[in-house]
Design a protein around this motif. Structure first.
Motif, PDB file in Angstrom:
ATOM      1  N   THR A  71       0.858  -1.189   0.000  1.00 59.40           N
ATOM      2  CA  THR A  71       0.000   0.000   0.000  1.00 59.40           C
ATOM      3  C   THR A  71       0.890   1.233   0.000  1.00 59.40           C
ATOM      4  O   THR A  71       1.912   1.258   0.695  1.00 59.40           O
ATOM      5  N   VAL A  72       0.484   2.242  -0.733  1.00 57.60           N
ATOM      6  CA  VAL A  72       1.251   3.491  -0.764  1.00 57.60           C
ATOM      7  C   VAL A  72       1.275   4.090   0.638  1.00 57.60           C
ATOM      8  O   VAL A  72       0.231   4.254   1.270  1.00 57.60           O
ATOM      9  N   ALA A  73       2.455   4.396   1.114  1.00 61.60           N
ATOM     10  CA  ALA A  73       2.622   4.980   2.446  1.00 61.60           C
ATOM     11  C   ALA A  73       2.387   6.486   2.387  1.00 61.60           C
ATOM     12  O   ALA A  73       2.655   7.124   1.375  1.00 61.60           O
ATOM     13  N   HIS A  74       1.887   7.014   3.494  1.00 57.18           N
ATOM     14  CA  HIS A  74       1.635   8.463   3.576  1.00 57.18           C
ATOM     15  C   HIS A  74       2.114   9.063   4.883  1.00 57.18           C
ATOM     16  O   HIS A  74       2.099  10.268   5.034  1.00 57.18           O
ATOM     17  N   GLY A  75       2.512   8.240   5.826  1.00 56.62           N
ATOM     18  CA  GLY A  75       2.882   8.735   7.149  1.00 56.62           C
ATOM     19  C   GLY A  75       4.305   9.247   7.224  1.00 56.62           C
ATOM     20  O   GLY A  75       4.931   9.592   6.229  1.00 56.62           O
ATOM     21  N   ASP A  76       4.807   9.242   8.437  1.00 60.52           N
ATOM     22  CA  ASP A  76       6.142   9.718   8.756  1.00 60.52           C
ATOM     23  C   ASP A  76       7.203   8.884   8.034  1.00 60.52           C
ATOM     24  O   ASP A  76       7.186   7.647   8.105  1.00 60.52           O
ATOM     25  N   LEU A  77       8.119   9.536   7.356  1.00 59.94           N
ATOM     26  CA  LEU A  77       9.168   8.833   6.608  1.00 59.94           C
ATOM     27  C   LEU A  77      10.092   8.030   7.516  1.00 59.94           C
ATOM     28  O   LEU A  77      10.459   6.906   7.187  1.00 59.94           O
ATOM     29  N   LYS A  78      10.462   8.589   8.647  1.00 58.82           N
ATOM     30  CA  LYS A  78      11.340   7.870   9.576  1.00 58.82           C
ATOM     31  C   LYS A  78      10.662   6.600  10.076  1.00 58.82           C
ATOM     32  O   LYS A  78      11.294   5.541  10.162  1.00 58.82           O
ATOM     33  N   ALA A  79       9.385   6.684  10.374  1.00 58.91           N
ATOM     34  CA  ALA A  79       8.643   5.511  10.846  1.00 58.91           C
ATOM     35  C   ALA A  79       8.578   4.451   9.750  1.00 58.91           C
ATOM     36  O   ALA A  79       8.706   3.253  10.030  1.00 58.91           O
ATOM     37  N   GLU A  80       8.399   4.874   8.508  1.00 62.32           N
ATOM     38  CA  GLU A  80       8.367   3.906   7.407  1.00 62.32           C
ATOM     39  C   GLU A  80       9.734   3.247   7.238  1.00 62.32           C
ATOM     40  O   GLU A  80       9.823   2.028   7.090  1.00 62.32           O
ATOM     41  N   TRP A  81      10.796   4.049   7.260  1.00 61.41           N
ATOM     42  CA  TRP A  81      12.148   3.511   7.134  1.00 61.41           C
ATOM     43  C   TRP A  81      12.390   2.461   8.215  1.00 61.41           C
ATOM     44  O   TRP A  81      12.868   1.366   7.925  1.00 61.41           O
ATOM     45  N   GLU A  82      12.044   2.783   9.453  1.00 61.92           N
ATOM     46  CA  GLU A  82      12.238   1.840  10.557  1.00 61.92           C
ATOM     47  C   GLU A  82      11.409   0.574  10.371  1.00 61.92           C
ATOM     48  O   GLU A  82      11.890  -0.528  10.647  1.00 61.92           O
ATOM     49  N   ALA A  83      10.187   0.714   9.893  1.00 63.11           N
ATOM     50  CA  ALA A  83       9.328  -0.459   9.676  1.00 63.11           C
ATOM     51  C   ALA A  83       9.909  -1.371   8.599  1.00 63.11           C
ATOM     52  O   ALA A  83       9.898  -2.601   8.742  1.00 63.11           O
ATOM     53  N   ILE A  84      10.432  -0.789   7.535  1.00 67.36           N
ATOM     54  CA  ILE A  84      11.039  -1.592   6.465  1.00 67.36           C
ATOM     55  C   ILE A  84      12.272  -2.316   7.002  1.00 67.36           C
ATOM     56  O   ILE A  84      12.440  -3.523   6.792  1.00 67.36           O
ATOM     57  N   VAL A  85      13.128  -1.588   7.694  1.00 65.95           N
ATOM     58  CA  VAL A  85      14.344  -2.193   8.243  1.00 65.95           C
ATOM     59  C   VAL A  85      13.986  -3.331   9.193  1.00 65.95           C
ATOM     60  O   VAL A  85      14.537  -4.435   9.087  1.00 65.95           O
ATOM     61  N   ARG A  86      13.052  -3.084  10.103  1.00 65.46           N
ATOM     62  CA  ARG A  86      12.683  -4.111  11.072  1.00 65.46           C
ATOM     63  C   ARG A  86      12.165  -5.372  10.383  1.00 65.46           C
ATOM     64  O   ARG A  86      12.542  -6.497  10.729  1.00 65.46           O
ATOM     65  N   GLU A  87      11.282  -5.181   9.397  1.00 66.96           N
ATOM     66  CA  GLU A  87      10.729  -6.348   8.709  1.00 66.96           C
ATOM     67  C   GLU A  87      11.821  -7.140   8.008  1.00 66.96           C
ATOM     68  O   GLU A  87      11.860  -8.367   8.075  1.00 66.96           O
ATOM     69  N   MET A  88      12.730  -6.446   7.352  1.00 73.19           N
ATOM     70  CA  MET A  88      13.789  -7.145   6.617  1.00 73.19           C
ATOM     71  C   MET A  88      14.794  -7.807   7.554  1.00 73.19           C
ATOM     72  O   MET A  88      15.290  -8.891   7.264  1.00 73.19           O
ATOM     73  N   LEU A  89      15.077  -7.174   8.678  1.00 75.34           N
ATOM     74  CA  LEU A  89      16.005  -7.759   9.647  1.00 75.34           C
ATOM     75  C   LEU A  89      15.392  -8.978  10.349  1.00 75.34           C
ATOM     76  O   LEU A  89      16.117  -9.881  10.735  1.00 75.34           O
ATOM     77  N   ASP A  90      14.088  -8.972  10.512  1.00 77.36           N
ATOM     78  CA  ASP A  90      13.408 -10.046  11.223  1.00 77.36           C
ATOM     79  C   ASP A  90      13.259 -11.324  10.405  1.00 77.36           C
ATOM     80  O   ASP A  90      12.811 -12.342  10.924  1.00 77.36           O
ATOM     81  N   ARG A  91      13.591 -11.284   9.152  1.00 73.18           N
ATOM     82  CA  ARG A  91      13.461 -12.472   8.304  1.00 73.18           C
ATOM     83  C   ARG A  91      14.557 -13.475   8.567  1.00 73.18           C
ATOM     84  O   ARG A  91      15.637 -13.206   8.909  1.00 73.18           O
TER      85      ARG A  91
END
Length: 91
Positions: A71-91
């Motif tokens: 889904t196209v993101a619209h919120g805080d960029l820092k929060a999105e960056w952290e969410a992407i990093v966390r998901e990729m690190l958790d794999r």
């Protein structure tokens, strides 16, 4: 690995989408974008989307979010960056 540990680690520990995110976290959008362009698959598309949103190119970002199946993101960029990093690190 935490976000703090991710950012404290050296670039040589990562490749692909995570390396692009690492460079973006270090303030190098250009280097991050250069790397993201060469990452195939949905992870590369997701990071590419985030980077274009950060750049302010919503149209291009929307294209890459679709390619990533996200889904196209619209919120805080820092929060999105952290969410992407966390998901990729958790794999």
């Amino acid at each position: 690995m935490t976000i703090e540990e991710f950012m404290a680690a050296g670039a040589e520990r990562f490749d692909g989408a995570l390396l692009a995110l690492w460079w973006d976290g270090k303030g190098s959008w250009e280097k991050a974008h250069e790397i993201a362009q060469d990452v195939s698959g949905s992870d590369g598309a997701w990071v590419h989307a985030y980077l274009h949103r950060k750049e302010g190119d919503e149209g291009n970002a929307s294209y890459w979010y679709r390619r990533a199946g996200r889904t196209v993101a619209h919120g805080d960029l820092k929060a999105e960056w952290e969410a992407i990093v966390r998901e990729m690190l958790d794999r």
